[in-house]
Design a protein around this motif. Structure first.
Motif, PDB file in Angstrom:
ATOM      1  N   VAL A 201       0.665  -1.179   0.380  1.00  0.00           N
ATOM      2  CA  VAL A 201       0.386  -0.090  -0.050  1.00  0.00           C
ATOM      3  C   VAL A 201       1.067   1.562   0.095  1.00  0.00           C
ATOM      4  O   VAL A 201       1.055   2.344  -0.703  1.00  0.00           O
ATOM      5  N   LYS A 202       1.910   1.384   0.470  1.00  0.00           N
ATOM      6  CA  LYS A 202       2.971   1.963   0.934  1.00  0.00           C
ATOM      7  C   LYS A 202       3.613   2.729  -0.507  1.00  0.00           C
ATOM      8  O   LYS A 202       3.754   3.756  -0.720  1.00  0.00           O
ATOM      9  N   THR A 203       4.495   1.499  -1.115  1.00  0.00           N
ATOM     10  CA  THR A 203       4.559   1.656  -3.038  1.00  0.00           C
ATOM     11  C   THR A 203       3.711   1.679  -3.658  1.00  0.00           C
ATOM     12  O   THR A 203       4.072   1.263  -4.558  1.00  0.00           O
ATOM     13  N   ALA A 204       1.987   1.889  -2.890  1.00  0.00           N
ATOM     14  CA  ALA A 204       0.926   1.623  -4.608  1.00  0.00           C
ATOM     15  C   ALA A 204       0.630   0.750  -5.296  1.00  0.00           C
ATOM     16  O   ALA A 204       0.465   0.603  -5.862  1.00  0.00           O
ATOM     17  N   GLU A 205       1.729  -0.193  -4.631  1.00  0.00           N
ATOM     18  CA  GLU A 205       1.055  -1.876  -4.962  1.00  0.00           C
ATOM     19  C   GLU A 205      -0.340  -2.183  -4.674  1.00  0.00           C
ATOM     20  O   GLU A 205      -0.255  -3.039  -6.075  1.00  0.00           O
ATOM     21  N   LEU A 206      -0.732  -1.937  -4.277  1.00  0.00           N
ATOM     22  CA  LEU A 206      -2.084  -2.339  -3.185  1.00  0.00           C
ATOM     23  C   LEU A 206      -3.076  -0.652  -3.174  1.00  0.00           C
ATOM     24  O   LEU A 206      -2.089  -0.408  -2.643  1.00  0.00           O
TER      25      LEU A 206
END
Length: 108
Positions: free
Chosen positions: A57-62
């Motif tokens: 989530v923090k790396t915008a992958e989720l």
């Protein structure tokens, strides 16, 4: 009262992975409880698995949905994207330069 994601009983796909919606709901639960460990225990999943989803989530992958990220998380993602764009531009420039050198050397 249970906090398990709605309608999911830790549903796994045939390949052993978790459903994307389950991951999203699990991350939201961890955020609401303020503890990944507590959420993992509640959901009966490995805490490291949940930590991995939180990192995604923090790396915008989720994507956990609009408005679910904190301002700091959004700014970090935007800053990282800007740095990555600069890096790509520099690598493209270097690639072009090296291609020109290779072409020159082939013609020698």
């Amino acid at each position: 009262m249970t906090h398990k994601p709605q309608g999911n009983k830790i549903e796994k796909r045939k390949n052993g992975g978790y459903d994307e919606e389950y991951k999203v709901q699990a991350v939201k639960l961890a955020k609401n409880l303020g503890s990944a460990k507590a959420a993992a225990e509640e959901l009966q999943i490995p805490v490291n698995t949940l930590y991995g989803w939180i990192q995604k989530v923090k790396t915008a992958e989720l994507d956990i949905g609009c408005g679910e990220r904190s301002l700091e998380e959004s700014q970090n993602i935007a800053e990282e994207n800007q740095q990555l764009r600069k890096r790509i531009k520099a690598l493209e420039k270097e690639n072009k330069r090296l291609s020109e050198i290779n072409e020159f050397l082939r013609n020698e």
